[in-house]
Design an enzyme around this catalytic site. Structure first.
Site, PDB file in Angstrom:
ATOM      1  N   GLU A  27       0.809  -1.218   0.000  1.00  0.00           N
ATOM      2  CA  GLU A  27       0.000   0.000   0.000  1.00  0.00           C
ATOM      3  C   GLU A  27       0.846   1.275   0.000  1.00  0.00           C
ATOM      4  O   GLU A  27       0.348   2.356   0.288  1.00  0.00           O
ATOM      5  CB  GLU A  27      -0.978  -0.018   1.182  1.00  0.00           C
ATOM      6  N   GLU A  84     -10.610  -4.573   8.911  1.00  0.00           N
ATOM      7  CA  GLU A  84      -9.517  -3.596   8.943  1.00  0.00           C
ATOM      8  C   GLU A  84      -8.486  -3.898   7.867  1.00  0.00           C
ATOM      9  O   GLU A  84      -8.048  -3.004   7.159  1.00  0.00           O
ATOM     10  CB  GLU A  84      -8.861  -3.583  10.324  1.00  0.00           C
ATOM     11  N   TYR A  87      -5.255  -9.314   3.419  1.00  0.00           N
ATOM     12  CA  TYR A  87      -4.041  -9.394   2.627  1.00  0.00           C
ATOM     13  C   TYR A  87      -3.830 -10.820   2.165  1.00  0.00           C
ATOM     14  O   TYR A  87      -3.973 -11.770   2.942  1.00  0.00           O
ATOM     15  CB  TYR A  87      -2.830  -8.927   3.445  1.00  0.00           C
ATOM     16  N   VAL A  88      -3.468 -10.946   0.891  1.00  0.00           N
ATOM     17  CA  VAL A  88      -3.116 -12.229   0.299  1.00  0.00           C
ATOM     18  C   VAL A  88      -1.711 -12.088  -0.268  1.00  0.00           C
ATOM     19  O   VAL A  88      -1.409 -11.099  -0.951  1.00  0.00           O
ATOM     20  CB  VAL A  88      -4.124 -12.628  -0.813  1.00  0.00           C
ATOM     21  N   GLY A  94      -5.148 -14.639  -6.915  1.00  0.00           N
ATOM     22  CA  GLY A  94      -5.817 -15.261  -8.047  1.00  0.00           C
ATOM     23  C   GLY A  94      -6.197 -16.716  -7.812  1.00  0.00           C
ATOM     24  O   GLY A  94      -6.762 -17.355  -8.696  1.00  0.00           O
ATOM     25  N   GLY A  96      -8.142 -17.729  -5.178  1.00  0.00           N
ATOM     26  CA  GLY A  96      -9.345 -17.833  -4.365  1.00  0.00           C
ATOM     27  C   GLY A  96      -9.165 -17.582  -2.882  1.00  0.00           C
ATOM     28  O   GLY A  96     -10.113 -17.716  -2.110  1.00  0.00           O
ATOM     29  N   GLY A  98      -8.436 -14.656  -1.261  1.00  0.00           N
ATOM     30  CA  GLY A  98      -9.168 -13.460  -0.849  1.00  0.00           C
ATOM     31  C   GLY A  98     -10.669 -13.712  -0.781  1.00  0.00           C
ATOM     32  O   GLY A  98     -11.338 -13.301   0.173  1.00  0.00           O
ATOM     33  N   ASN A 125      -6.356   1.385  -5.774  1.00  0.00           N
ATOM     34  CA  ASN A 125      -6.219  -0.062  -5.847  1.00  0.00           C
ATOM     35  C   ASN A 125      -7.356  -0.665  -6.686  1.00  0.00           C
ATOM     36  O   ASN A 125      -8.272  -1.294  -6.174  1.00  0.00           O
ATOM     37  CB  ASN A 125      -6.184  -0.660  -4.439  1.00  0.00           C
ATOM     38  N   TYR A 132     -13.728  -6.629  -5.041  1.00  0.00           N
ATOM     39  CA  TYR A 132     -14.819  -6.417  -4.083  1.00  0.00           C
ATOM     40  C   TYR A 132     -16.159  -6.266  -4.808  1.00  0.00           C
ATOM     41  O   TYR A 132     -17.179  -6.771  -4.345  1.00  0.00           O
ATOM     42  CB  TYR A 132     -14.544  -5.209  -3.197  1.00  0.00           C
TER      43      TYR A 132
END
Length: 160
Positions: A27, A84, A87-88, A94, A96, A98, A125, A132
């Site tokens: 980030e 909060e 993270y992956v 890619g 699955g 997340g 992002n 999402y």
């Protein structure tokens, strides 16, 4: 290779902190993490936990985490679940992970009678925002996050 999601334990604190630091670097704020193993352990497992975390792992190798806590909506009269951090790891994206973490937390929210499940996402992002949206999230375009920290927080707390 089965993906598992499980609640974090005190032994996971070093792993969670490592993943938090990876997230901060992703980030574009690698120096912003002030958390230590001690503060994170207290926040997650102390006498009055402030948050909870789950870890996603494949064959025992951590591939991601989610840290969350309850908030409250006066409008619904119910508590909500606030994500909060999610993270992956780059190598697991890619695959699955997340989606599995989000689905798991949606289940937690339902099981606990929450009226909402919400989080913030950085405007730049685009991959996360698209992800999402695919998961059914609605971008709250009229809302902005306000924050007070450091000296400004101290000044705000001063009596007038």
């Amino acid at each position: 290779m089965t993906l598992t999601i499980r609640p974090a334990t005190p032994d996971d604190v070093p792993t969670i902190l490592r993943l938090v630091r990876e997230l901060a670097a992703f980030e574009r704020a690698p120096d912003a993490v002030e958390a230590t193993e001690a503060t994170l352990a207290e926040a997650l497992f102390g006498a009055h936990p402030a948050a909870e975390a789950v870890l996603a792992a494949r064959d025992g190798a951590p591939q991601g985490f989610a840290l969350f806590f309850h908030n409250f909506s006066t409008w619904t009269g119910r508590r909500g679940l606030y994500l909060e951090d999610l993270y992956v790891t780059p190598e697991a994206r890619g695959a699955g992970v997340g989606a599995a973490l989000l689905r798991h937390l949606a289940g937690v929210a339902i099981d606990r009678g929450c009226g909402r499940f919400e989080w913030a996402v950085l405007d730049w992002n685009e991959p996360a925002r698209a992800f999402y949206a695919r998961m059914g999230a609605e971008l709250m375009a009229d809302w902005r996050i306000e924050r007070v920290t450091g000296d400004a927080l101290v000044r705000l707390a001063e009596p007038f």
